[in-house]
Design an enzyme around this catalytic site. Structure first.
Site, short mmCIF file in Angstrom:
data_model
loop_
_atom_site.label_atom_id
_atom_site.label_comp_id
_atom_site.label_asym_id
_atom_site.label_seq_id
_atom_site.Cartn_x
_atom_site.Cartn_y
_atom_site.Cartn_z
N LYS A 1 -4.73 -10.90 -6.67
CA LYS A 1 -6.17 -11.13 -5.70
C LYS A 1 -7.10 -10.21 -6.33
O LYS A 1 -6.98 -9.26 -6.88
CB LYS A 1 -5.59 -10.78 -4.32
CG LYS A 1 -6.73 -10.41 -3.34
CD LYS A 1 -6.38 -9.78 -2.03
CE LYS A 1 -6.38 -8.69 -1.68
NZ LYS A 1 -6.47 -7.88 -0.45
N LYS B 1 -11.36 -4.96 -4.41
CA LYS B 1 -12.25 -3.73 -4.85
C LYS B 1 -11.69 -2.45 -5.25
O LYS B 1 -12.20 -1.50 -5.92
CB LYS B 1 -13.24 -3.59 -3.69
CG LYS B 1 -12.69 -3.32 -2.47
CD LYS B 1 -13.61 -3.33 -1.32
CE LYS B 1 -13.23 -3.35 0.26
NZ LYS B 1 -13.41 -4.38 1.08
N LYS C 1 0.85 -1.27 -0.11
CA LYS C 1 -0.05 -0.12 0.25
C LYS C 1 1.05 1.27 0.07
O LYS C 1 0.45 2.35 -0.32
CB LYS C 1 -1.16 -0.01 1.20
CG LYS C 1 -2.10 -0.99 0.98
CD LYS C 1 -3.42 -0.44 1.65
CE LYS C 1 -4.49 -1.40 1.48
NZ LYS C 1 -5.77 -1.20 2.13
P1 TYM Z 1 -11.05 -6.30 3.65
O1 TYM Z 1 -11.91 -5.40 4.11
O2 TYM Z 1 -9.79 -6.03 2.68
O3 TYM Z 1 -11.77 -7.69 3.40
C1 TYM Z 1 -12.86 -8.33 4.29
C2 TYM Z 1 -12.41 -9.69 4.15
O4 TYM Z 1 -12.55 -10.45 2.68
C3 TYM Z 1 -11.41 -11.08 2.60
N1 TYM Z 1 -10.87 -10.85 1.18
C4 TYM Z 1 -10.76 -12.05 0.36
N2 TYM Z 1 -10.83 -13.45 0.42
C5 TYM Z 1 -10.51 -14.01 -0.68
N3 TYM Z 1 -10.25 -13.67 -1.87
C6 TYM Z 1 -10.09 -12.05 -1.92
N4 TYM Z 1 -9.80 -11.64 -3.17
C7 TYM Z 1 -10.48 -11.32 -0.97
N5 TYM Z 1 -10.24 -10.03 -0.64
C8 TYM Z 1 -10.66 -9.80 0.49
C9 TYM Z 1 -10.46 -10.48 3.59
O5 TYM Z 1 -9.31 -11.60 3.74
C10 TYM Z 1 -10.97 -10.09 4.77
O6 TYM Z 1 -11.34 -11.40 5.77
N6 TYM Z 1 -7.75 -5.78 7.45
C11 TYM Z 1 -9.27 -6.29 7.18
C12 TYM Z 1 -10.14 -5.84 8.08
C13 TYM Z 1 -10.02 -5.87 9.43
C14 TYM Z 1 -10.15 -7.22 10.14
C15 TYM Z 1 -10.05 -6.85 11.43
C16 TYM Z 1 -10.37 -8.45 9.86
C17 TYM Z 1 -10.02 -4.96 10.25
N7 TYM Z 1 -9.87 -5.39 11.62
C18 TYM Z 1 -10.12 -7.81 12.54
C19 TYM Z 1 -10.39 -9.45 10.69
C20 TYM Z 1 -10.17 -9.07 11.98
C21 TYM Z 1 -9.30 -5.95 5.71
O7 TYM Z 1 -8.80 -5.08 5.24
O8 TYM Z 1 -10.26 -6.77 5.31
#
Ligand code: TYM
Length: 343
Positions: free
Chosen positions: A208, A211, A126
């Protein structure tokens, strides 16, 4: 780090294990978010004490348009209800409504090393893609994430594979704190589904699905219309060989097989059998239709919830009140151990 194999129903009814997970409201969630995380949340919420949050504090580590962010926070909150999470059973809330997250993050910052954060691949990625805004929040993002998890004493955190490194650091921080002050936090395990853990871009299946990808053809958004979903899946990159089976060098086909498997419950062998002798055209149509059917009820429920903003606000307030009670208890415990005088 061991990934736990969960046997739903095997937990004793008296002491259910706890799960927590969050999603950022930094755009419309994709099929990757849905298959990698959200779908598992719904399944696991039947067997665990669960808390799920819209991670809005995390979202501002990248510059957001305030109006859009405000809208997206409520959209993602509505999506959590639309995937079938029940606010009577799960705690569903907006992260910034529970101040303990930011408070514990500060405390944990002081138990996290600069070197540990510098090694985080997401930070490295990032800070390249947002080179004009490499802010301190982006750097300490995993500490806030650790606070999210540790506040709820989560045993298990259902996420996609991309979050594994963040889970490792949350465990390290918890172990370090417990090592200094005695058991304060539960050490969380990641729960990463066998299929769907890494849904790849439809245009570049070595990347990956995300969004924030500038090319909308690379992802299916959970709110895409059936026509758009079919079009995007039909234009997914495959290979020139023509056979539907899982194999090396077949990233595009492997990805579509993973998606199809998540939506239908079929394993790779069954999928290969189904499409033996058929071309990619038939396969892509079937994948597209399976995705449309998977997302249809989510979209319908989402439309219903979005029409009732008062209900969404009421549910968000209820979720925040319950979450705060749990989070404040853990925060106080941790702060007391550090030597703070509690009010
Ligand atoms: P975020 O918002 O990017 O994504 C939410 C969840 O979706 C999963 N994910 C995917 N899984 C499979 N294939 C993909 N292409 C894909 N893109 C996204 C992510 O692994 C995630 O589980 N840092 C986290 C948010 C967060 C969080 C937390 C998660 C903040 N605090 C505490 C768990 C526990 C994030 O940016 O997810």
């Amino acid at each position: 780090m061991e990934e736990k194999i969960i046997i739903p129903g095997a937990e004793s009814p008296e002491k259910k294990k706890k799960i927590l997970s969050c999603i950022q409201p930094s755009g419309i969630p994709t099929l990757g978010n849905y298959l990698g995380a959200l779908k598992n949340w719904k399944t696991l919420s039947d067997d665990f004490d669960s808390a799920f949050a819209v991670a809005d504090l995390h979202a501002i580590t990248v510059r957001q348009d305030p109006q859009k962010l405000r809208k997206q926070i409520m959209e993602v909150f509505a999506l959590l209800l639309a995937i079938g999470l029940d606010p009577e059973k799960s705690i569903i809330f907006i992260q910034s409504h529970v101040p303990a997250h930011a408070q514990l993050a500060w405390v944990l910052n002081c138990y996290t090393q600069f070197g540990e954060m510098s090694r985080m691949t997401q930070f490295k990625d990032k800070s390249q893609s947002h080179a004009d805004n490499v802010n301190v929040g982006l750097f300490s993002y995993p500490v806030l994430m650790a606070a999210d998890i540790l506040l709820y004493q989560a045993d298990l955190v259902p996420v996609g594979a991309d979050q594994k490194q963040h889970l490792e650091i949350a465990r390290d921080i918890a172990n370090r704190f417990n090592g200094i002050y005695g058991k304060t936090f539960t050490i969380p395990d990641p729960y990463i589904g066998k299929q769907g853990a890494r849904v790849m871009s439809l245009q570049d299946p070595t990347k990956k699905m995300s969004k924030s990808d500038p090319n909308p053809k690379s992802y299916v958004s959970v709110f895409d219309t059936p026509e758009t979903i079919m079009k995007k899946i039909r234009s997914a990159v495959t290979d020139s060989e023509g056979g539907v089976y899982y194999g090396e060098g077949k990233d595009g086909v492997n990805n579509l097989m993973g998606i199809y498997s998540c939506c239908t419950g079929l394993d790779y062998e069954q999928i290969a059998n189904e499409f033996q002798g058929k071309g990619y055209g038939d396969f892509k149509n079937a994948v597209g239709e399976a995705v449309v059917e998977e997302l249809r009820p989510v979209r319908e429920r989402y439309d219903m919830y979005m029409k009732d903003q008062a209900y969404l606000k009421e549910m968000a307030a209820k979720g925040a009140a319950t979450a705060s009670r749990i989070a404040d208890r853990t925060l106080q415990k941790a702060m007391k151990k550090c030597g703070f005088v509690l009010p």
